[in-house]
Write a protein that holds these residues in place. Structure first.
Motif, PDB file in Angstrom:
ATOM      1  N   ARG A  82      -6.014  -0.681  -4.302  1.00 60.21           N
ATOM      2  CA  ARG A  82      -4.790   0.032  -3.685  1.00 60.21           C
ATOM      3  C   ARG A  82      -4.394   1.539  -4.349  1.00 60.21           C
ATOM      4  O   ARG A  82      -4.012   2.465  -3.595  1.00 60.21           O
ATOM      5  CB  ARG A  82      -3.641  -0.711  -4.231  1.00 60.21           C
ATOM      6  N   THR A  83      -4.905   1.747  -5.583  1.00 60.86           N
ATOM      7  CA  THR A  83      -4.509   2.963  -6.301  1.00 60.86           C
ATOM      8  C   THR A  83      -5.731   3.622  -6.834  1.00 60.86           C
ATOM      9  O   THR A  83      -5.375   4.657  -7.651  1.00 60.86           O
ATOM     10  CB  THR A  83      -3.294   2.692  -7.512  1.00 60.86           C
ATOM     11  N   LEU A 109       6.742   1.623  -5.221  1.00 59.78           N
ATOM     12  CA  LEU A 109       5.569   1.078  -5.823  1.00 59.78           C
ATOM     13  C   LEU A 109       5.983   1.138  -7.335  1.00 59.78           C
ATOM     14  O   LEU A 109       5.947   0.089  -8.154  1.00 59.78           O
ATOM     15  CB  LEU A 109       4.368   1.908  -5.525  1.00 59.78           C
ATOM     16  N   ASP A 134       0.840  -1.132  -0.047  1.00 62.32           N
ATOM     17  CA  ASP A 134      -0.013  -0.219  -0.046  1.00 62.32           C
ATOM     18  C   ASP A 134       0.806   1.176   0.056  1.00 62.32           C
ATOM     19  O   ASP A 134       1.069   1.907   0.903  1.00 62.32           O
ATOM     20  CB  ASP A 134      -0.902   0.003   1.153  1.00 62.32           C
ATOM     21  N   ASN A 144       1.010   3.726  -2.437  1.00 66.29           N
ATOM     22  CA  ASN A 144       0.815   4.726  -3.734  1.00 66.29           C
ATOM     23  C   ASN A 144       0.701   6.243  -3.280  1.00 66.29           C
ATOM     24  O   ASN A 144       1.193   6.994  -3.897  1.00 66.29           O
ATOM     25  CB  ASN A 144      -1.027   4.418  -3.967  1.00 66.29           C
ATOM     26  N   PRO A 173       5.491   6.111  -3.547  1.00 60.84           N
ATOM     27  CA  PRO A 173       5.137   5.972  -4.998  1.00 60.84           C
ATOM     28  C   PRO A 173       6.632   5.394  -5.997  1.00 60.84           C
ATOM     29  O   PRO A 173       6.265   4.981  -6.775  1.00 60.84           O
ATOM     30  CB  PRO A 173       4.578   7.372  -5.605  1.00 60.84           C
ATOM     31  N   VAL A 220       1.329   6.918 -11.156  1.00 59.89           N
ATOM     32  CA  VAL A 220       2.314   6.464  -9.982  1.00 59.89           C
ATOM     33  C   VAL A 220       3.555   7.007  -9.757  1.00 59.89           C
ATOM     34  O   VAL A 220       3.935   8.008  -8.907  1.00 59.89           O
ATOM     35  CB  VAL A 220       2.554   4.943  -9.698  1.00 59.89           C
TER      36      VAL A 220
END
Length: 480
Positions: free
Chosen positions: A97-98, A50, A41, A43, A47, A436
């Motif tokens: 999640r995003t 991710l 998690d 995001n 970022p 992202v």
């Protein structure tokens, strides 16, 4: 053994095991990487981290596709399907999640089940207060902390908020999408929350894989192409985990193009009807309509597609027009303005055009270029391969518009699977890079220009190489 002779059943297992080892290993690594990515998690908090996880998934996806080329033909379809199930299932390992879009879907379904039009009330409207629950509408300082919570007006001292984005505006989704939200709500057990929409997205994703395999098989095309969709990281992330309704539009667009490719006028009309359903799901599939008319020379052939498409779209809106007190287009106009499509100087839209043109020129140049691309597809396109023209129009529209939402590219990925031109997947990678990675750099505009610029360059280079190779044998024959 003669290499031109297919191996018998007894020889197949001995030949298959070594050829399957690398594909299965790379596919397993892809599944593990997707679980690792979707469960993270990061995001808002990380970022950059991710982004690296996304990059790992796409790299393993490329390795898996290369390994699939060595699999015996008899095992390709089972492996593609098994991989599709495994990859799709990874989207179920965590809550969205995003993106928070699926929370709006859940609310719209709930509102319709209660007998109200989803176009009449914004989520924060007190008139629907009785439909709120702590999951979608948390209360309290602790519950309302975080970038994915939107504050809403409340009478008491405790803060009230919602998981739904833009709670002050009416829904934007077309009628087929709203019918889907209603169906999911009706079929969901009490307290199921986000999971039914994720499961629905997973089933629709597998439906796209099946439709691709069916179309490819009927045309005698290599079924390995279906893996471009079935194993693509964008599918479990956007269609399943974030449960974007775009996947329903993709399924209908793929099925519609498959029908339009048939020479029968009746099947082309059926394809137009299904394409109309796709447009009435998310509007974006309208971009495949020029492809559906590839190489059409007779007016009746064009009418056979366009008339059913327009009729279905209009009729799909009719029940909501009769039920609703307000506009059934909801927040569509506001969304277009908010996302910067009307103002080329805003946000990360038209990033490549703005590198070489004054901002005021971006929209006219975009329209002129897309008119040229559509004209080329209509005049020179192959009516037996409408997805080829649809990919060309969709791909260049993405390159010039430079959208910042990664789930928009789901349609493009499916068209790549139909047509086989893998170089367009670079455009699908550009979407999550902007969405992202742009946060990590603090400038989505700069990342958009770099990502979509690299994607466009890849398309141009690979297209030039492919064209040169196709010309090569002919030139060699003439010189000999």
């Amino acid at each position: 053994m003669n290499l031109r002779t297919a191996p018998g059943p007894s020889a197949l297992p001995a030949l298959a095991l070594p050829a399957l080892a690398l594909p299965v290993l790379s596919l397993s690594a892809l599944v593990a990487a997707l679980v690792w990515t979707i469960r993270y998690d990061g995001n808002f908090t990380d970022p950059a981290g991710l982004s690296w996880r996304y990059a790992a998934c796409w790299a393993l996806f490329a390795v898996a596709l290369l390994a699939l080329r060595r699999v015996p033909a008899a095992l390709v379809v089972p492996l593609v399907l098994a991989g599709a199930v495994a990859v799709t299932a990874t989207g179920l390992v965590a809550a969205p999640r995003t993106s928070t879009d699926s929370y709006r879907y859940a609310w719209d379904g709930r509102v319709q089940s209660a007998g109200h039009s989803p176009y009449d009330h914004a989520p924060q409207d007190p008139a629907l207060g009785r439909l709120r629950d702590p999951w979608l509408f948390p209360t309290g300082a602790a519950a309302c902390t975080g970038p994915d919570r939107a504050r809403i007006p409340s009478a008491g001292d405790a803060p009230h908020c919602t998981r739904i984005n833009r709670p002050a505006v009416h829904t934007i989704y077309p009628p087929v999408a709203e019918a889907y939200f209603l169906a999911v709500d009706r079929l969901s057990p009490e307290g199921a929350r986000h999971k039914p929409l994720q499961i629905g997205g997973g089933l629709l994703s597998l439906g796209v894989s099946g439709a691709l395999l069916l179309i490819l098989r009927r045309r005698g095309t290599d079924p390995r192409r279906a893996a471009y969709w079935a194993w693509c990281p964008a599918v479990p992330i956007e269609a399943v985990n974030n449960a974007h309704v775009d996947v329903l539009g993709v399924l209908l667009a793929v099925a519609g193009l498959g029908l339009v490719a048939a020479p029968s006028l009746a099947r082309r009309a059926g394809g137009g009807l299904v394409l109309g359903a796709a447009v009435a799901t998310k509007l974006m599939p309208a971009i495949v309509l020029p492809g559906a008319l590839s190489g059409v020379r007779r007016v009746r052939d064009a009418v056979a597609v366009l008339l059913p498409a327009a009729a279905f779209t209009a009729l799909a809106y009719l029940p909501y027009v009769l039920l609703s007190h307000g506009s059934v287009f909801g927040y569509l106009g506001g969304y277009v303005e908010e996302e910067g499509y009307e103002d080329p100087s805003a946000g990360s839209r038209y990033a490549l055009l703005r590198l070489v043109l004054p901002g005021d020129w971006a929209v006219p140049v975009l329209l002129a270029v897309m008119a040229g691309v559509c004209g080329y597809v209509l005049w020179r396109g192959d009516p037996r391969r409408p997805w080829s023209g649809a990919l060309l129009v969709t791909g260049w529209a993405f390159v010039l518009l430079t959208p910042g939402y990664s789930w928009y590219a789901l349609l493009l990925v499916a068209l790549v699977a139909l047509d086989g031109r893998w170089e367009w997947l670079g455009v699908a990678v550009a979407g999550p890079a902007v969405y992202v990675t742009g946060q990590a750099f603090g400038s989505r505009g700069a990342v958009s220009a770099v990502a979509y610029g690299a994607a466009a360059l890849l398309v141009l280079v690979v297209t030039a190489v492919r064209w040169q190779r196709q010309r090569g044998p002919g030139l060699g024959t003439e010189s000999a």
